[in-house]
Every structure is written in structure tokens, then in C-alpha cells.
Scaffold this active site. Structure first.
Site, PDB file in Angstrom:
ATOM      1  N   PRO A  58       0.697  -0.996  -0.074  1.00  8.11           N
ATOM      2  CA  PRO A  58       0.028   0.161   0.121  1.00  8.11           C
ATOM      3  C   PRO A  58       0.892   1.281   0.120  1.00  8.11           C
ATOM      4  O   PRO A  58       0.655   2.397  -0.879  1.00  8.11           O
ATOM      5  CB  PRO A  58      -0.833  -0.147   1.082  1.00  8.11           C
ATOM      6  CG  PRO A  58      -0.920  -1.547   1.560  1.00  8.11           C
ATOM      7  CD  PRO A  58       0.416  -1.952   1.092  1.00  8.11           C
ATOM      8  N   TYR A  59       1.953   1.288   1.051  1.00 10.95           N
ATOM      9  CA  TYR A  59       2.679   2.308   0.893  1.00 10.95           C
ATOM     10  C   TYR A  59       3.318   2.787  -0.463  1.00 10.95           C
ATOM     11  O   TYR A  59       3.397   3.902  -0.909  1.00 10.95           O
ATOM     12  CB  TYR A  59       3.658   2.117   2.018  1.00 10.95           C
ATOM     13  CG  TYR A  59       4.647   3.574   2.136  1.00 10.95           C
ATOM     14  CD1 TYR A  59       4.362   4.648   2.827  1.00 10.95           C
ATOM     15  CD2 TYR A  59       5.989   3.492   1.604  1.00 10.95           C
ATOM     16  CE1 TYR A  59       5.024   5.848   2.857  1.00 10.95           C
ATOM     17  CE2 TYR A  59       6.900   4.528   1.986  1.00 10.95           C
ATOM     18  CZ  TYR A  59       6.366   5.705   2.303  1.00 10.95           C
ATOM     19  OH  TYR A  59       7.164   6.893   2.616  1.00 10.95           O
ATOM     20  N   CYS A  60       3.954   1.630  -0.971  1.00 11.69           N
ATOM     21  CA  CYS A  60       4.683   1.739  -2.135  1.00 11.69           C
ATOM     22  C   CYS A  60       3.855   2.269  -3.432  1.00 11.69           C
ATOM     23  O   CYS A  60       4.089   3.205  -4.132  1.00 11.69           O
ATOM     24  CB  CYS A  60       5.243   0.528  -2.555  1.00 11.69           C
ATOM     25  SG  CYS A  60       6.871  -0.023  -1.567  1.00 11.69           S
TER      26      CYS A  60
END
Length: 285
Positions: free
Chosen positions: A145-147
Site C-alpha cells: 500500500p505504501y509503495c
């Protein structure tokens, strides 16, 4: 002198940027969810304006716009989209709510705030600085999700930069590697909560890589560079007559970016997955 609006200004990079620009003599609009967190700083720097700004709240964004529009001077205007969160864990174990939470803060808030302030920025021929990440160039396992959110910020910055050329507005993307800020503790706490909710089947299946991920993050935190590395580059991006489109920040960060750009996917996958497979293979030997 410039007027700088900074989101996520209460801690970490945002707080450091706030102090940096105040010390530089600029007028700072600091967006925070809890205004009381910056009251002591306001006493020291009268040119600091504190905005109640939950970046996921349309009402807060509109209120911030109204206040800035009513009180701002004729100085050049700069928007720094800094607010962000991080969530880690296996894709299989993450819910759509987890994905929406991180995209709401890291992507949609950036779009919403930029859109609302863009007429002012265009009129002032100002600047927009988006705080991205090296994770917007190279996607690590268990940080999906962060990437994904940081890849989206990079694409948004590229499109906007090209749209703004004819208006004389500079759009700059700052891409740090690991920086020593409280975001690591917050993200690890959130990730641990996600892990506790795993089904017995998923907990068993991902026990080895999650254990490695935890130790890997601890190592990364120990080797994270000071937040001053970021503030120096952002100050340069704001002050420079001809700023770069991208500012990579961190140890060996240019090497990582080059690997992501030039290595065949198979080799890159092998490098990024090696640690997880190594632990599993060793323990099954």
C-alpha cells in the site's frame, strides 16, 4: 520572503520543515490536526500561522483555504504536501480499508489540497513540493500500500509539472530514503495490529517473512539519515531559481534508483525477495 503552507507539520519532516522555513524568515502556514501541538513554536515565531488541517477532511481543507486567502500577503506562495502514513504487511492480509486509509492520506489528500490551492499558486507563479519516497520508484515486498501510494504521488507530480509549465509554476518531487522520524514507530504499531488480526492459517504462512521484515525495519531505522538531509533539499527546491524535478535523499539512494530503472525485473525481484527466501530456505534445510 515566501509564504509556505506545510501539511503534516506537527512531527517528523513536517515539523523540521516548519522550523527551517521560520528560521529562514519566511511566513509559514502549518497544517496540523491538533493546533495545540505548535502553540509553543508560535510564541517563538510570530510569523507562524497554525491551521487546523486534517488532510482527509474536505471541511478542514476548505477552512484552510478561506483563512489563507483572507490573510496572505503578496509574497510568493509555496505548497509543501508532506503529510503521510505508512502501513506494512502481506497483500493477502490487508483489507481494502487498509488500502483506502493510506491512499486517503498519501494520495487523495495531496490531490485535494493541491486542487484547492492551485488557483492561488497559479496566480502567484508559486511552487508545489510533494514529499514522495524512494518507494515510489522501487516497490519492496510487504509494503504494497505504501509503495503504491508513493508511485501514485510520483505520477501525479509528473503530470502536474507538465501541466504547470505554461503557467510558470514549478512542481518538485522530493524522494527520501529512510529518514529518522517517528513515522517508523507509528507504522510498526499499525503493522503489528494488522498482524495480530491474521487468521491462524495466514499467521503460519507468513510467520517467517514477517519476522524478517520486523528485523529488517529495525536495521533500516538504525541506519536512517537525519531529517536535516530532507530540510536542506526542500529549502534548495524552494529557493533555487531552477529547481530539479526530483531530489533523491539518503544513503546509496541513487544506486537504488538506478537498480530500479535499469535492472531486469527478474534480477530486481531476486534482490528484493532474497532475504525472505533465504530465511525460509535455511530453516527448512
Amino acid at each position: 520572503m515566501k509564504e509556505i503552507l506545510i501539511t503534516g507539520a506537527s512531527t517528523g519532516i513536517g515539523l523540521a520543515l516548519t522550523e527551517t522555513f521560520l528560521q529562514n524568515g519566511d511566513i509559514v502556514w502549518a497544517g496540523v490536526r491538533k493546533p495545540e501541538t505548535l502553540e509553543s513554536l508560535q510564541e517563538k515565531y510570530p510569523q507562524l500561522h497554525i491551521l487546523k488541517l486534517d488532510v482527509t477532511s474536505p471541511a478542514d481543507i476548505e477552512s484552510a483555504w478561506q483563512e489563507v486567502s483572507a490573510k496572505r500577503s503578496s509574497h510568493p506562495f509555496v505548497l509543501i504536501n508532506n503529510a503521510g502514513i505508512a502501513i506494512g504487511g502481506p497483500v493477502e492480509a490487508l483489507t481494502l480499508t487498509n488500502w483506502r486509509d493510506i491512499f486517503d492520506v498519501n494520495v487523495f489528500a495531496v490531490v485535494s489540497i493541491t486542487n484547492r490551492f492551485l488557483p492561488l499558486i497559479r496566480a502567484a507563479k508559486g511552487r508545489i513540493v510533494n514529499i514522495g519516497s524512494i518507494s515510489g520508484r522501487i516497490a519492496s515486498p510487504y509494503l504494497g500500500p505504501y509503495c503504491a501510494s508513493k508511485f501514485a504521488v510520483r505520477a501525479f507530480s509528473d503530470s502536474l509539472r507538465r501541466e504547470m509549465r505554461s503557467f510558470g509554476v514549478k512542481v518538485i518531487l522530493v524522494e527520501p530514503g529512510p529518514i529518522s522520524t517517528p513515522i517508523w514507530e507509528k507504522s510498526m504499531d499499525q503493522s503489528m495490529n494488522i498482524q495480530k488480526q491474521l487468521s491462524p492459517e495466514l499467521a503460519k504462512a507468513y510467520e517467517e517473512p514477517i519476522s524478517y521484515l520486523t528485523s529488517a525495519v529495525e536495521t533500516v531505522v538504525k541506519n536512517a539519515v537525519p531529517v536535516s538531509w530532507v530540510t536542506e533539499k526542500v529549502l534548495l527546491a524552494v529557493e533555487s531559481k531552477h529547481p530539479k524535478a526530483y531530489y533523491l535523499i539518503g544513503k546509496y539512494i541513487h544506486i537504488q534508483a538506478a537498480l530500479a530503472k535499469y535492472l531486469p525485473a527478474k534480477w530486481l525481484d531476486m534482490i528484493l525477495s532474497w532475504g525472505y527466501r533465504f530465511r525460509k530456505g535455511r530453516n527448512n534445510a
